[in-house]
Scaffold this active site. Structure first.
Site, mmCIF file in Angstrom:
data_model
loop_
_atom_site.group_PDB
_atom_site.id
_atom_site.type_symbol
_atom_site.label_atom_id
_atom_site.label_comp_id
_atom_site.label_asym_id
_atom_site.label_seq_id
_atom_site.Cartn_x
_atom_site.Cartn_y
_atom_site.Cartn_z
ATOM 1 N N ARG A 164 3.549 -41.275 -1.529
ATOM 2 C CA ARG A 164 2.130 -41.997 -1.488
ATOM 3 C C ARG A 164 1.479 -42.312 -2.689
ATOM 4 O O ARG A 164 0.558 -42.210 -3.205
ATOM 5 C CB ARG A 164 0.952 -41.058 -0.637
ATOM 6 C CG ARG A 164 1.490 -40.658 0.473
ATOM 7 C CD ARG A 164 1.419 -41.408 1.520
ATOM 8 N NE ARG A 164 1.751 -40.976 2.851
ATOM 9 C CZ ARG A 164 2.920 -40.632 3.591
ATOM 10 N NH1 ARG A 164 4.080 -41.150 2.828
ATOM 11 N NH2 ARG A 164 2.895 -40.130 4.617
ATOM 12 N N SER A 238 -5.804 -39.965 6.590
ATOM 13 C CA SER A 238 -5.737 -38.859 5.984
ATOM 14 C C SER A 238 -6.502 -38.668 4.695
ATOM 15 O O SER A 238 -6.544 -39.738 3.682
ATOM 16 C CB SER A 238 -4.180 -38.400 5.555
ATOM 17 O OG SER A 238 -3.418 -38.451 6.639
ATOM 18 N N GLU A 334 -6.904 -39.145 -1.085
ATOM 19 C CA GLU A 334 -5.908 -40.189 -0.845
ATOM 20 C C GLU A 334 -6.631 -41.638 -1.125
ATOM 21 O O GLU A 334 -6.110 -42.392 -1.841
ATOM 22 C CB GLU A 334 -5.277 -40.119 0.439
ATOM 23 C CG GLU A 334 -4.142 -41.015 0.602
ATOM 24 C CD GLU A 334 -3.294 -41.030 1.940
ATOM 25 O OE1 GLU A 334 -2.559 -40.149 2.000
ATOM 26 O OE2 GLU A 334 -3.581 -41.918 2.803
HETATM 27 P P1 FAD Z 1 -7.654 -51.268 1.649
HETATM 28 O O1 FAD Z 1 -8.369 -50.141 2.128
HETATM 29 O O2 FAD Z 1 -8.523 -52.658 1.804
HETATM 30 O O3 FAD Z 1 -7.395 -51.107 0.160
HETATM 31 C C1 FAD Z 1 -6.667 -49.736 -0.369
HETATM 32 C C2 FAD Z 1 -6.522 -49.906 -1.832
HETATM 33 O O4 FAD Z 1 -5.457 -50.979 -2.087
HETATM 34 C C3 FAD Z 1 -7.659 -50.367 -2.665
HETATM 35 O O5 FAD Z 1 -7.332 -49.834 -3.782
HETATM 36 C C4 FAD Z 1 -7.391 -51.821 -2.823
HETATM 37 O O6 FAD Z 1 -7.732 -52.170 -4.050
HETATM 38 C C5 FAD Z 1 -5.862 -52.062 -2.824
HETATM 39 N N1 FAD Z 1 -5.572 -53.256 -2.491
HETATM 40 C C6 FAD Z 1 -5.608 -53.686 -1.200
HETATM 41 N N2 FAD Z 1 -4.896 -55.000 -1.011
HETATM 42 C C7 FAD Z 1 -4.415 -55.478 -2.060
HETATM 43 C C8 FAD Z 1 -3.835 -56.491 -2.812
HETATM 44 N N3 FAD Z 1 -3.529 -57.567 -2.073
HETATM 45 N N4 FAD Z 1 -3.538 -56.491 -4.064
HETATM 46 C C9 FAD Z 1 -3.866 -55.436 -4.773
HETATM 47 N N5 FAD Z 1 -4.707 -54.295 -4.638
HETATM 48 C C10 FAD Z 1 -4.879 -54.223 -2.836
HETATM 49 N N6 FAD Z 1 -1.280 -44.827 5.269
HETATM 50 C C11 FAD Z 1 -0.163 -44.373 5.258
HETATM 51 O O7 FAD Z 1 0.537 -44.211 4.394
HETATM 52 N N7 FAD Z 1 0.399 -43.737 6.586
HETATM 53 C C12 FAD Z 1 -0.257 -43.719 7.514
HETATM 54 O O8 FAD Z 1 0.338 -43.285 8.713
HETATM 55 C C13 FAD Z 1 -1.444 -43.938 7.632
HETATM 56 N N8 FAD Z 1 -2.385 -43.871 8.656
HETATM 57 C C14 FAD Z 1 -3.477 -44.168 8.587
HETATM 58 C C15 FAD Z 1 -4.350 -43.818 9.895
HETATM 59 C C16 FAD Z 1 -5.733 -44.525 9.811
HETATM 60 C C17 FAD Z 1 -6.182 -44.239 11.298
HETATM 61 C C18 FAD Z 1 -6.275 -44.946 9.014
HETATM 62 C C19 FAD Z 1 -7.948 -45.437 9.073
HETATM 63 C C20 FAD Z 1 -5.670 -45.123 7.775
HETATM 64 C C21 FAD Z 1 -4.400 -44.725 7.762
HETATM 65 N N9 FAD Z 1 -3.649 -44.807 6.523
HETATM 66 C C22 FAD Z 1 -2.172 -44.360 6.473
HETATM 67 C C23 FAD Z 1 -3.987 -45.317 5.327
HETATM 68 C C24 FAD Z 1 -3.990 -46.953 5.017
HETATM 69 O O9 FAD Z 1 -3.654 -47.343 6.454
HETATM 70 C C25 FAD Z 1 -3.152 -47.361 4.155
HETATM 71 O O10 FAD Z 1 -3.284 -46.934 2.911
HETATM 72 C C26 FAD Z 1 -3.136 -49.169 4.098
HETATM 73 O O11 FAD Z 1 -2.043 -49.445 3.211
HETATM 74 C C27 FAD Z 1 -4.327 -49.505 3.431
HETATM 75 O O12 FAD Z 1 -4.710 -51.035 3.832
HETATM 76 P P2 FAD Z 1 -5.712 -51.838 3.590
HETATM 77 O O13 FAD Z 1 -5.367 -53.202 3.712
HETATM 78 O O14 FAD Z 1 -6.627 -51.274 4.524
HETATM 79 O O15 FAD Z 1 -6.143 -51.419 2.315
HETATM 80 P P1 NAP Z 2 2.008 -33.911 11.667
HETATM 81 O O1 NAP Z 2 3.203 -34.433 12.378
HETATM 82 O O2 NAP Z 2 1.193 -33.047 12.391
HETATM 83 O O3 NAP Z 2 2.602 -33.098 10.329
HETATM 84 C C1 NAP Z 2 1.691 -32.722 9.283
HETATM 85 C C2 NAP Z 2 2.244 -32.990 8.045
HETATM 86 O O4 NAP Z 2 3.207 -32.064 7.856
HETATM 87 C C3 NAP Z 2 2.447 -34.327 7.621
HETATM 88 O O5 NAP Z 2 1.410 -34.736 6.592
HETATM 89 C C4 NAP Z 2 3.711 -34.381 7.223
HETATM 90 O O6 NAP Z 2 4.103 -34.847 5.923
HETATM 91 C C5 NAP Z 2 4.210 -33.005 7.167
HETATM 92 N N1 NAP Z 2 5.403 -32.759 7.701
HETATM 93 C C6 NAP Z 2 5.571 -32.571 9.057
HETATM 94 N N2 NAP Z 2 6.937 -32.230 9.498
HETATM 95 C C7 NAP Z 2 7.547 -32.540 8.443
HETATM 96 C C8 NAP Z 2 8.956 -32.737 8.216
HETATM 97 N N3 NAP Z 2 10.140 -32.110 8.851
HETATM 98 N N4 NAP Z 2 9.296 -32.974 6.911
HETATM 99 C C9 NAP Z 2 8.465 -33.185 5.801
HETATM 100 N N5 NAP Z 2 7.176 -33.293 6.189
HETATM 101 C C10 NAP Z 2 6.613 -32.964 7.309
HETATM 102 O O7 NAP Z 2 1.291 -35.116 10.742
HETATM 103 P P2 NAP Z 2 0.198 -36.081 11.563
HETATM 104 O O8 NAP Z 2 -1.186 -35.833 10.899
HETATM 105 O O9 NAP Z 2 0.440 -36.106 12.977
HETATM 106 O O10 NAP Z 2 0.617 -37.538 10.788
HETATM 107 C C11 NAP Z 2 2.094 -38.011 11.518
HETATM 108 C C12 NAP Z 2 2.560 -39.022 10.456
HETATM 109 O O11 NAP Z 2 1.574 -39.920 10.314
HETATM 110 C C13 NAP Z 2 2.908 -38.193 9.105
HETATM 111 O O12 NAP Z 2 3.749 -38.726 8.739
HETATM 112 C C14 NAP Z 2 1.716 -38.650 8.184
HETATM 113 O O13 NAP Z 2 1.953 -38.820 6.868
HETATM 114 C C15 NAP Z 2 1.183 -40.363 8.933
HETATM 115 N N6 NAP Z 2 -0.321 -40.240 8.893
HETATM 116 C C16 NAP Z 2 -0.671 -40.582 7.774
HETATM 117 C C17 NAP Z 2 -2.140 -40.875 7.244
HETATM 118 C C18 NAP Z 2 -2.733 -41.284 6.319
HETATM 119 O O14 NAP Z 2 -3.668 -41.876 6.028
HETATM 120 N N7 NAP Z 2 -2.139 -41.223 4.981
HETATM 121 C C19 NAP Z 2 -2.915 -40.801 8.560
HETATM 122 C C20 NAP Z 2 -2.304 -40.515 9.766
HETATM 123 C C21 NAP Z 2 -0.945 -40.082 10.010
HETATM 124 P P3 NAP Z 2 4.088 -36.315 5.635
HETATM 125 O O15 NAP Z 2 2.576 -36.883 5.617
HETATM 126 O O16 NAP Z 2 4.284 -36.355 4.414
HETATM 127 O O17 NAP Z 2 4.814 -37.311 6.530
#
Ligand code: FAD
Ligand code: NAP
Length: 343
Positions: A164, A238, A334
């Site tokens: 991340r 998250s 995050e």
């Molecule tokens: P924004 O929120 O608009 O921006 C985020 C950051 O990126 C800011 O700092 C902004 O300045 C910068 N940015 C955006 N676009 C550009 C650009 N074109 N050039 C330069 N900088 C830029 N993330 C995960 O990794 N895994 C997940 O599973 C995941 N699940 C999510 C679930 C939910 C319900 C929500 C709400 C979020 C989740 N996220 C997850 C986080 C989010 O979806 C990601 O971080 C996504 O990439 C953000 O995209 P955005 O366009 O909304 O960015």
């Molecule tokens: P989950 O499956 O309940 O697991 C909880 C956490 O444990 C996750 O964050 C995941 O890490 C870690 N994990 C579970 N099993 C793993 C394995 N075998 N090896 C390594 N790491 C493990 O998670 P969840 O909340 O339902 O989300 C499911 C997936 O969607 C995850 O990959 C999570 O990252 C992603 N997610 C991300 C966001 C966001 O905003 N970043 C929001 C929602 C969901 P990892 O996060 O590294 O996978």
């Protein structure tokens, strides 16, 4: 392209926070970017880039020119029997793009279905889910320097992707406007079922030899069931990153908290689920001042009626403090914070 002043960003962030920005421009073509950058300099306003606002907390008035990246387009740069190379404009919606790739027979991104946001934001935190991450597919990222509008192209390695994490959160933080991402995808189906929760859900659906479409549909089903929909319960996904400890530190913690899940990483470090730490401290379902912790998912903070981001940040601080006190582990937020706190 028009520059608007004093614009509410309420509809442009998934937490539904009602911060105003000094100036706003929605960019639908890369050719418009130099004019927006020039305008931010002329107005002596810093420039902030926004995609779909799914990973930001707007803490208060955003004293900046906000450039919303909305440029669209998918270009096929290379096509071989093994793989394709695509150039994808930054304003494309990530999930729609994943669906498009599946339809075309370009494989690899299925595990990353239903992640909100734009393609341009995906490299910022190297989006990841269900055992896959963007870094594995990035060939190059194209951008403009905000400072002087010069163009730059970074290879996947130069993006310095981590868990991340990327160069865009460090040396290039808030210093570039990403215009396009080049992704290499496979023409050969290689379903990735390494994530146990995904494998279990596939088993439940009777998918013993899953195709990419099965992965895509199962990820969507699991996410829809488990993760709160921002349209109904405003959230930013998250709120904290999962902390990563060295092996020794993790061992000590597990001896004190035997139920604590641990995920060893290839480099010998150990990832701990932040959700478990927060839940252990009793925060799940907590509410105060129009914000709270989701009832089913301790890692997701929700906005249940607050206009500004300060109560959310105050709650996040309290949560991090109890986790530090209980486990000695520092939680890192995050989403990025804009407006007053760190702009
Ligand atoms: P924004 O929120 O608009 O921006 C985020 C950051 O990126 C800011 O700092 C902004 O300045 C910068 N940015 C955006 N676009 C550009 C650009 N074109 N050039 C330069 N900088 C830029 N993330 C995960 O990794 N895994 C997940 O599973 C995941 N699940 C999510 C679930 C939910 C319900 C929500 C709400 C979020 C989740 N996220 C997850 C986080 C989010 O979806 C990601 O971080 C996504 O990439 C953000 O995209 P955005 O366009 O909304 O960015
Ligand atoms: P989950 O499956 O309940 O697991 C909880 C956490 O444990 C996750 O964050 C995941 O890490 C870690 N994990 C579970 N099993 C793993 C394995 N075998 N090896 C390594 N790491 C493990 O998670 P969840 O909340 O339902 O989300 C499911 C997936 O969607 C995850 O990959 C999570 O990252 C992603 N997610 C991300 C966001 C966001 O905003 N970043 C929001 C929602 C969901 P990892 O996060 O590294 O996978």
């Amino acid at each position: 392209m028009q520059i608007h002043t004093d614009v509410s960003l309420r509809g442009l962030n998934t937490l539904g926070l009602n911060a105003k920005c000094s100036a706003f421009a929605r960019v639908e073509s890369d050719a418009e970017i130099p004019a927006v950058l020039a305008e931010s300099r002329a107005r002596s306003l810093p420039l902030i880039v926004l995609g779909e606002g799914s990973n930001v907390v707007l803490a208060g008035p955003v004293k900046a020119l906000v450039l919303q990246q909305a440029s669209k387009g998918i270009e096929l740069l290379e096509d071989t029997p093994q793989s394709v190379l695509l150039r994808v404009s930054a304003g494309e919606n990530w999930h729609q793009f994943v669906g498009y790739c599946l339809q075309q027979g370009y494989y690899g991104l299925e595990n990353l279905a239903l992640i909100p946001g734009t393609v341009g934001a995906a490299p910022i935190q190297n989006i990841g889910a269900y055992g896959a991450e963007l870094a594995s597919f990035v060939s190059a990222v194209h951008a403009h320097h905000i400072e002087d509008c010069s163009m730059l192209t970074l290879s996947g390695t130069e993006c310095e992707f981590g868990y991340r994490d990327s160069v865009f959160k460090h040396r290039l933080r808030d210093r570039v406007v990403i215009t396009a991402v080049d992704l290499r995808l496979s023409r050969v189906a290689q379903p990735n079922t390494c994530y146990p929760a995904l494998q279990a859900a596939l088993n439940e659906r009777g998918c013993t030899a899953p195709e990419p479409r099965d992965i895509y549909e199962t990820v969507i089903a699991v996410r829809t069931e488990k993760l709160p929909n921002p349209d109904i319960e405003p959230n930013a996904g998250s709120f904290f990153k999962n902390p990563v400890l060295d092996e020794e530190g993790a061992k000590v913690l597990v001896s004190r908290f035997p139920g604590l899940p641990c995920y060893p990483q290839p480099d010998g470090s150990v990832k701990l689920p932040a959700a478990w730490l927060i839940d252990y401290c009793g925060w799940k379902g907590y509410r105060e001042q129009g914000v709270g912790v989701h009832d089913q998912h301790a890692l997701v903070l929700i906005n249940c009626g607050s206009e500004d981001g300060s109560p959310l940040l105050a709650l996040a601080e309290k949560i991090a403090a109890t986790v530090l006190e209980t486990f000695g582990v520092d939680l890192e937020m995050e989403p990025r914070v804009y407006g007053c706190v760190d702009d």
